[in-house]
Scaffold this motif. Sequence first.
Motif, PDB file in Angstrom:
ATOM      1  N   ILE A   1       0.821  -1.123   0.062  1.00 47.14           N
ATOM      2  CA  ILE A   1      -0.013  -0.052   0.086  1.00 47.14           C
ATOM      3  C   ILE A   1       0.717   1.259   0.100  1.00 47.14           C
ATOM      4  N   VAL A   2       1.856   1.386   0.906  1.00 42.41           N
ATOM      5  CA  VAL A   2       2.573   2.430   1.046  1.00 42.41           C
ATOM      6  C   VAL A   2       3.546   2.545  -0.112  1.00 42.41           C
ATOM      7  N   ASN A   3       3.765   1.631  -0.584  1.00 42.51           N
ATOM      8  CA  ASN A   3       4.684   1.577  -2.087  1.00 42.51           C
ATOM      9  C   ASN A   3       3.915   2.229  -3.084  1.00 42.51           C
ATOM     10  N   GLY A   4       2.812   1.986  -3.081  1.00 42.05           N
ATOM     11  CA  GLY A   4       1.779   2.232  -4.216  1.00 42.05           C
ATOM     12  C   GLY A   4       1.722   3.775  -4.234  1.00 42.05           C
ATOM     13  N   LEU A   5       1.501   4.248  -2.801  1.00 41.69           N
ATOM     14  CA  LEU A   5       1.009   5.750  -2.636  1.00 41.69           C
ATOM     15  C   LEU A   5       2.378   6.490  -2.826  1.00 41.69           C
ATOM     16  N   MET A   6       3.517   5.944  -2.554  1.00 46.23           N
ATOM     17  CA  MET A   6       4.836   6.705  -2.765  1.00 46.23           C
ATOM     18  C   MET A   6       5.108   6.943  -4.500  1.00 46.23           C
ATOM     19  N   ALA A   7       4.447   5.915  -5.092  1.00 52.68           N
ATOM     20  CA  ALA A   7       4.905   5.758  -6.665  1.00 52.68           C
ATOM     21  C   ALA A   7       4.244   6.800  -7.291  1.00 52.68           C
ATOM     22  N   ILE A   8       2.977   7.252  -6.957  1.00 54.50           N
ATOM     23  CA  ILE A   8       2.202   8.230  -7.693  1.00 54.50           C
ATOM     24  C   ILE A   8       2.673   9.442  -8.009  1.00 54.50           C
ATOM     25  N   PRO A   9       3.075  10.280  -6.737  1.00 53.35           N
ATOM     26  CA  PRO A   9       3.814  11.617  -6.917  1.00 53.35           C
ATOM     27  C   PRO A   9       5.126  11.527  -7.938  1.00 53.35           C
ATOM     28  N   ASN A  10       5.769  10.538  -8.044  1.00 56.19           N
ATOM     29  CA  ASN A  10       7.010  10.358  -8.617  1.00 56.19           C
ATOM     30  C   ASN A  10       6.771  10.235 -10.151  1.00 56.19           C
ATOM     31  N   LEU A  11       5.554   9.321 -10.392  1.00 58.29           N
ATOM     32  CA  LEU A  11       5.441   8.948 -11.912  1.00 58.29           C
ATOM     33  C   LEU A  11       4.692  10.192 -12.484  1.00 58.29           C
ATOM     34  N   ILE A  12       4.076  10.940 -11.730  1.00 62.89           N
ATOM     35  CA  ILE A  12       3.326  12.298 -12.367  1.00 62.89           C
ATOM     36  C   ILE A  12       4.750  13.163 -12.630  1.00 62.89           C
ATOM     37  N   ALA A  13       5.652  13.162 -11.710  1.00 59.33           N
ATOM     38  CA  ALA A  13       6.794  14.057 -12.073  1.00 59.33           C
ATOM     39  C   ALA A  13       7.490  13.706 -13.293  1.00 59.33           C
ATOM     40  N   LEU A  14       7.720  12.072 -13.400  1.00 57.69           N
ATOM     41  CA  LEU A  14       8.621  11.562 -14.492  1.00 57.69           C
ATOM     42  C   LEU A  14       7.865  11.906 -15.889  1.00 57.69           C
ATOM     43  N   ILE A  15       6.663  11.910 -15.980  1.00 62.10           N
ATOM     44  CA  ILE A  15       5.779  12.285 -17.154  1.00 62.10           C
ATOM     45  C   ILE A  15       6.021  13.695 -17.556  1.00 62.10           C
ATOM     46  N   GLY A  16       5.829  14.497 -16.609  1.00 62.16           N
ATOM     47  CA  GLY A  16       5.855  15.941 -16.517  1.00 62.16           C
ATOM     48  C   GLY A  16       7.309  16.476 -17.215  1.00 62.16           C
ATOM     49  N   LEU A  17       8.434  15.524 -16.797  1.00 57.16           N
ATOM     50  CA  LEU A  17       9.779  16.022 -16.909  1.00 57.16           C
ATOM     51  C   LEU A  17      10.169  15.339 -17.979  1.00 57.16           C
ATOM     52  N   SER A  18       9.823  14.534 -18.747  1.00 56.82           N
ATOM     53  CA  SER A  18      10.243  13.564 -19.609  1.00 56.82           C
ATOM     54  C   SER A  18      10.956  14.350 -20.925  1.00 56.82           C
ATOM     55  N   GLY A  19      10.650  15.358 -21.023  1.00 65.44           N
ATOM     56  CA  GLY A  19      11.401  16.338 -22.138  1.00 65.44           C
ATOM     57  C   GLY A  19      12.541  16.579 -21.652  1.00 65.44           C
ATOM     58  N   VAL A  20      12.934  16.907 -20.405  1.00 69.14           N
ATOM     59  CA  VAL A  20      14.167  17.219 -19.763  1.00 69.14           C
ATOM     60  C   VAL A  20      15.002  16.070 -19.686  1.00 69.14           C
ATOM     61  N   VAL A  21      14.537  14.718 -19.401  1.00 74.11           N
ATOM     62  CA  VAL A  21      15.334  13.724 -19.595  1.00 74.11           C
ATOM     63  C   VAL A  21      15.929  13.264 -20.840  1.00 74.11           C
ATOM     64  N   VAL A  22      15.030  13.545 -21.830  1.00 74.69           N
ATOM     65  CA  VAL A  22      15.420  13.348 -23.099  1.00 74.69           C
ATOM     66  C   VAL A  22      16.523  14.326 -23.830  1.00 74.69           C
ATOM     67  N   ALA A  23      16.261  15.758 -23.226  1.00 72.85           N
ATOM     68  CA  ALA A  23      17.168  16.817 -23.582  1.00 72.85           C
ATOM     69  C   ALA A  23      18.752  16.419 -22.918  1.00 72.85           C
ATOM     70  N   GLU A  24      18.816  15.997 -21.742  1.00 76.08           N
ATOM     71  CA  GLU A  24      19.944  15.613 -20.953  1.00 76.08           C
ATOM     72  C   GLU A  24      20.444  14.432 -21.587  1.00 76.08           C
ATOM     73  N   THR A  25      19.788  13.633 -22.205  1.00 74.72           N
ATOM     74  CA  THR A  25      20.303  12.377 -22.630  1.00 74.72           C
ATOM     75  C   THR A  25      21.143  12.710 -24.052  1.00 74.72           C
ATOM     76  N   LYS A  26      20.327  13.360 -24.781  1.00 73.07           N
ATOM     77  CA  LYS A  26      21.030  13.902 -26.210  1.00 73.07           C
ATOM     78  C   LYS A  26      22.320  14.794 -25.857  1.00 73.07           C
ATOM     79  N   LYS A  27      22.359  15.710 -24.892  1.00 73.90           N
ATOM     80  CA  LYS A  27      23.512  16.297 -24.448  1.00 73.90           C
ATOM     81  C   LYS A  27      24.534  15.600 -24.083  1.00 73.90           C
ATOM     82  N   TYR A  28      24.299  14.534 -23.247  1.00 77.66           N
ATOM     83  CA  TYR A  28      25.347  13.466 -22.926  1.00 77.66           C
ATOM     84  C   TYR A  28      25.964  12.552 -24.037  1.00 77.66           C
ATOM     85  N   PHE A  29      25.242  12.244 -24.837  1.00 75.57           N
ATOM     86  CA  PHE A  29      25.610  11.450 -25.903  1.00 75.57           C
ATOM     87  C   PHE A  29      26.423  12.140 -27.073  1.00 75.57           C
TER      88      PHE A  29
END
Length: 461
Positions: free
Chosen positions: A411-439
């Motif tokens: 139960i507590v695992n599931g509740l912890m995952a929700i805010p994090n997953l929302i952030a990962l979706i919202g910041l996925s563009g930043v992840v892609v940009a950082e990945t391109k920059k590194y490679f």
Amino acid sequence: MLETLNAIDSFVWGPPLLVLLIGTGLMLTVRLHLLQVFRLPRALKLIFTAKNQGEGDVDSFKALCTALAATVGTGNIVGVATAVHAGGPGAIFWMWMAAFVGMATKYAEGCLAVKYRTVDKNGDIAGGPMYYIENGLGKKYKPLAFLFAFFGVLVAFFGIGTFAQVNSIVEITRLTTSIPVEYTAIVLTILVAAITIGGLQSIARVASKIVPAMAVIYVVSTVAFLVIFADQIPAAVEQIIVSAFTPTAAAGGFLGATVLVAMRNGVARGVFSNESGLGSAPIVAAAAKTKWPAEQGLISMTGTFIDTIIICTLTGLVLVVSGAWMGDVNGAALTNAAFNMAFPAYGSIILCVGLTLFAFTTILGWNYYGERCVQYLVGVKGILPYRIIFIALVACGAFIKLDVIWVLADIVNGLMAIPNLIALIGLSGVVVAETKKYFAHLKEEEMVVAEDSEEKVPAGH
């Protein structure tokens, strides 16, 4: 009480969260062009060759070991057993699927952790989902960051961090050596107190020594088991794949399971084991000495590969090959029964050592995660009271029933995952940009090296 908790668990781990978890991993997999397949060799190489340049509290290897200390735990032995016991062999297949997309999720978490980390009042690195939510998504999302940190403390106190691990340690030592539960609980509490009072440096030092050793011991033991029963492996793999898409019939003491039960148990236990999407690993990834967020992302990603694709698969194969999953026992006793089939004289001892080390290091890693969450919520003044409560809960964990522990942890695992997953979706563009920059940076480096070597070759050669 168990009925109420089961109802809450079914709701939290219902279709919406499973879709969010797998959906986030799939989206990142697509946006990062199957990075977990094509960049895995580089990621595995980086574990040992990262340059560790840049701000940070610990080197990348120690950061990975601390994250693995927290993730390679009872989920790999007891969690796999409970998943197969409830959902049949098909649960292992869904564990693989969760891990495959989870590698992209874990990559994004490690990348964002380094990108948005800060320094606390004690001069220590502070990072993780609460910081990338607040600093990445913006101040208006602070309540989401607060929720993540609050649930993070609950997971450390009542979920993965204490009860599930302590209970498994006292149970396996009682089964194997007949040591009374009280004695094991006392020794465990003293050891946890001695190491965790020293903070991250102390935890990372212990983790970087124990984690590689325990992984090697367990992998060698399970591979030896599978060599003994090598002729049964192809049938076991076929059973895992077939059971993932068709209901598993009742057999022996096994009551049968639908595809949905196999899927739910496989994904939930897979996440419990490798913590992809949970948001825990980025808390320690943020402390790594690196100047490239994507580099730490790649190193973090290997955690899910080692944890689930290697260690959980070995445990799962041992359970299916042995046929022990069809019996009436569950949890540590189930894995213990399987090991004793191959090694009657010392199977229990191998499992006891492996499980005790796995679970002990998980307690250490989660102590640090919870501490960082408390520091975010109330500041550095909350760290000492938190450590005292954590140590007290470790002492109590030996006396709580297994069924309640696993449901509460889910139960507590599931509740912890929700805010994090929302952030990962919202910041996925930043992840892609950082990945391109590194490679792009790596390509430049390779070109410079190539040019230098050309210049050094004399004319006419």
